[in-house]
Design an enzyme around this catalytic site. Structure first.
Site, short mmCIF file in Angstrom:
data_model
loop_
_atom_site.label_atom_id
_atom_site.label_comp_id
_atom_site.label_asym_id
_atom_site.label_seq_id
_atom_site.Cartn_x
_atom_site.Cartn_y
_atom_site.Cartn_z
N LYS A 1 15.63 10.37 75.64
CA LYS A 1 15.66 10.92 77.01
C LYS A 1 14.36 11.69 77.26
CE LYS A 1 17.79 15.05 77.68
NZ LYS A 1 16.97 16.11 78.27
N ASN A 2 13.92 12.47 76.28
CA ASN A 2 12.77 13.35 76.50
C ASN A 2 11.43 12.65 76.38
OD1 ASN A 2 14.53 15.38 77.07
ND2 ASN A 2 14.26 16.47 75.14
N ARG B 1 15.84 20.08 85.36
CA ARG B 1 14.64 20.90 85.28
C ARG B 1 13.36 20.09 85.10
NH1 ARG B 1 12.91 24.41 84.11
NH2 ARG B 1 11.86 23.54 82.33
N CYS C 1 18.31 27.76 83.47
CA CYS C 1 19.51 27.02 83.04
C CYS C 1 20.17 27.90 81.98
CB CYS C 1 19.13 25.66 82.49
SG CYS C 1 18.23 25.77 80.96
N ARG D 1 13.27 29.35 81.85
CA ARG D 1 12.57 28.06 81.99
C ARG D 1 11.45 28.10 83.05
NH1 ARG D 1 15.86 24.16 79.74
NH2 ARG D 1 13.92 23.07 79.25
N ASP E 1 16.46 21.80 69.70
CA ASP E 1 17.52 20.96 70.27
C ASP E 1 18.55 20.54 69.25
OD1 ASP E 1 15.41 19.17 72.66
OD2 ASP E 1 16.17 21.22 72.58
N ILE F 1 12.50 29.57 70.20
CA ILE F 1 11.93 28.89 71.37
C ILE F 1 12.54 29.39 72.67
CG2 ILE F 1 11.50 26.64 72.46
CD1 ILE F 1 10.11 26.89 69.73
N ARG G 1 24.39 14.21 80.41
CA ARG G 1 22.99 14.31 80.83
C ARG G 1 22.06 13.71 79.79
NH1 ARG G 1 20.99 19.93 81.64
NH2 ARG G 1 19.11 18.68 81.71
C1 EPZ Z 1 11.25 20.42 76.40
O1 EPZ Z 1 11.55 21.39 77.38
C2 EPZ Z 1 12.53 19.60 76.23
N1 EPZ Z 1 12.86 18.94 77.50
C3 EPZ Z 1 13.67 20.52 75.80
O2 EPZ Z 1 14.82 19.69 75.59
C4 EPZ Z 1 13.29 21.18 74.49
O3 EPZ Z 1 14.30 22.07 74.11
C5 EPZ Z 1 11.96 21.94 74.67
O4 EPZ Z 1 10.94 21.04 75.14
C6 EPZ Z 1 11.48 22.56 73.37
O5 EPZ Z 1 11.32 21.55 72.41
C7 EPZ Z 1 12.17 17.82 77.85
O6 EPZ Z 1 11.28 17.37 77.14
C8 EPZ Z 1 12.56 17.20 79.14
P1 EPZ Z 1 8.82 24.14 76.62
P2 EPZ Z 1 10.35 22.26 78.04
O7 EPZ Z 1 7.95 24.13 77.83
O8 EPZ Z 1 9.10 21.48 78.07
C9 EPZ Z 1 8.46 28.74 77.72
C10 EPZ Z 1 17.05 19.06 75.81
O9 EPZ Z 1 18.04 19.58 75.29
N2 EPZ Z 1 7.60 28.30 78.85
O10 EPZ Z 1 8.28 23.53 75.37
O11 EPZ Z 1 10.88 22.82 79.31
C11 EPZ Z 1 9.89 28.23 77.83
O12 EPZ Z 1 10.67 29.10 78.63
C12 EPZ Z 1 15.97 19.93 76.42
O13 EPZ Z 1 16.82 17.83 75.85
C13 EPZ Z 1 7.00 29.25 79.64
O14 EPZ Z 1 7.17 30.46 79.45
O15 EPZ Z 1 10.20 23.43 76.98
C14 EPZ Z 1 10.34 28.22 76.38
O16 EPZ Z 1 10.75 29.52 76.01
C15 EPZ Z 1 16.40 21.37 76.46
N3 EPZ Z 1 6.19 28.85 80.68
C16 EPZ Z 1 9.06 27.85 75.62
O17 EPZ Z 1 7.97 28.14 76.52
C17 EPZ Z 1 5.97 27.50 80.94
O18 EPZ Z 1 5.20 27.19 81.89
C18 EPZ Z 1 8.98 26.37 75.24
O19 EPZ Z 1 9.32 25.64 76.37
C19 EPZ Z 1 6.62 26.55 80.13
C20 EPZ Z 1 7.42 26.97 79.09
#
Ligand code: EPZ
Length: 419
Positions: A22-23, A92, A116, A121, A306, A328, A398
């Site tokens: 999915k990702n 998201r 969420c 996020r 995850d 994370i 989802r």
């Molecule tokens: C991706 O989310 C995945 N989703 C998530 O999977 C996964 O948990 C996550 O990466 C971490 O591996 C998809 O790929 C669609 P991040 P993403 O940006 O990109 C903070 C699932 O279960 N951050 O790597 O949204 C954020 O809040 C989902 O399939 C900022 O502060 O995660 C988090 O604490 C859940 N500002 C950390 O960084 C930003 O602009 C890492 O988030 C972006 C992120």
């Protein structure tokens, strides 16, 4: 709202086939906006988030044709380069269209993704990275508006902290920017590498995907391509833990064993047998309760956040006390209260869950709160003595394709109750 009814105690046997990731599919679909030519993506998992992303692409003007397991996207003209609130609020990852839309059309209007269950996020790092490539970005009325009337120019991006979709968003913008872009502190997830493979097949010039520094030479335009999405490493890990928690003997097929190495090592330390079972397959066997082994989530190649909830479910029946540390996301322990209803003994102290293993769990009525928490509850219910009912399984739909059918085929006593 659908529910799962599960009777625990049956060891899983046989095979659990893994679907496409999915990702990886979500950014790949967004990347189709970067060219007017058709792109065919194979092994797209038919899960809710994918349907939502396809609806979003259609809204912008792309043509979508589903064939069995493949999707053909033709973004010949994009007359509505925007992602409206009622689409974004359910998924998201729609921030992934921000980069492609502003790179291709010079304008993008994307509703700010809400938070969420697992955290706020924010997408501030996506926004500052795109500004470094010359996009003028305003935020108002819950929308992010990005403009680049003269097109984007290459720049040097360095993320404060690693962001998976932030890396993907700016990578998709950089491939059409004038000049060179360097992305520092880039995410190294396999889904980023898979996106780069697709973009290169479309004519992009990218080096270093999969490492923490990615170099991009912008090109005038991209052309069509065909690409097969990588297997879903989180589904594979979920199935590995399902085999272990039920003390079963299962082959997880259509997976990439390398992508689940961090989990494999932890499971072996805890006493499960994890072995290669031929190309793209792993065999997992377990007898008795696992030994309690600590885990700390980290960006890839570390232990995946995850898989944290699913691993914790297994540790609730371990011999000993394990410390599960979530680095994370700020609120990714929603599953612990529901696991406690099944007899789990868990204490939360800040970013750490302290799990005191119990000899057994008992079936109960529980409620899913987010995608991976729901997977954790299913695993616990497959172990628990007696019957469990899991409510709000739309969270599961989802990100997992027909999971109850796959698990039932491996011997699980699970049925979907539809209201
Ligand atoms: C991706 O989310 C995945 N989703 C998530 O999977 C996964 O948990 C996550 O990466 C971490 O591996 C998809 O790929 C669609 P991040 P993403 O940006 O990109 C903070 C699932 O279960 N951050 O790597 O949204 C954020 O809040 C989902 O399939 C900022 O502060 O995660 C988090 O604490 C859940 N500002 C950390 O960084 C930003 O602009 C890492 O988030 C972006 C992120």
């Amino acid at each position: 709202m659908d529910k799962f009814q599960i009777t625990g105690g049956t060891p899983l046997q046989g095979e659990l086939p893994v679907s496409g990731s999915k990702n990886a599919a979500l950014p790949a679909l967004a990347a189709c906006l970067l060219t007017a030519e058709p792109v065919t993506l194979r092994r797209i998992p038919p899960v809710k988030d994918i349907a939502t992303m396809q609806k979003l692409l259609a809204y912008t003007g792309a043509q979508i044709d589903q064939q069995d397991g493949s999707v053909r996207i033709e973004a010949r003209s994009l007359d509505r380069p925007e992602a409206p609130y009622d689409v974004v609020k359910t998924m998201r990852a729609s921030s992934l269209v921000l980069g492609p839309l502003v790179a291709r059309t010079g304008v993008a209007r994307v509703s700010m993704p809400g938070g969420c269950a697992i955290g706020a996020r924010p997408i501030n790092m996506h926004i500052s990275a795109l500004e470094l490539l010359g996009a003028e970005i305003e935020q108002s009325h819950g929308y992010v508006e990005a403009r680049a009337p003269q097109g984007l120019r290459g720049g040097r991006v360095h993320f404060d902290r690693i962001t998976v979709t932030g890396t993907e968003d700016v990578l998709m913008a950089a491939v059409l920017a004038r000049g060179e872009t360097i992305i520092g502190n880039a995410a190294r997830e396999p889904e980023v590498t898979d996106l780069a493979d697709l973009l290169i097949a479309m004519g992009a010039k990218i080096e270093g995907a999969g490492s923490s520094t990615i170099r991009v030479q912008g090109v005038e335009r991209l052309h069509g391509a065909e690409h097969t999405i990588i297997p879903d490493r989180i589904e594979a890990g979920t199935f590995m833990l399902a085999a272990a928690i039920t003390e079963g003997d299962v082959v997880i097929s259509n997976c990439n064993p390398e992508h689940v190495s961090a989990l494999t090592v932890k499971m072996q330390q805890a006493g499960a047998e994890v072995a290669d079972a031929g190309p793209g397959a792993l065999r997992v066997r377990a007898h008795g309760r696992p030994t309690a082994i600590d885990v700390t989530t980290e960006e890839y190649p570390g232990f995946a956040t995850d898989l944290q909830a699913q691993y914790m479910a297994w540790m609730t029946i371990a011999q000993g006390i394990s410390f599960v540390t979530e680095t994370i996301f700020e609120n990714r322990f929603m599953h612990t209260q529901e696991l406690a209803r099944m007899g789990a003994n868990i204490r939360i102290v800040g970013r750490q869950a302290i799990v005191a293993g119990e000899p057994e769990l008992t079936g109960a009525q529980v409620i899913a709160s987010d995608l991976r928490a729901s997977a954790s509850l299913v695993l616990a219910a497959l172990r628990a003595r007696g019957q469990s009912t899991i409510d709000r399984v739309y969270h599961m739909d989802r990100g997992y394709e027909r999971i109850e059918e796959k698990l039932a085929a491996a011997g699980a006593r699970i049925t979907r109750l539809t209201d």
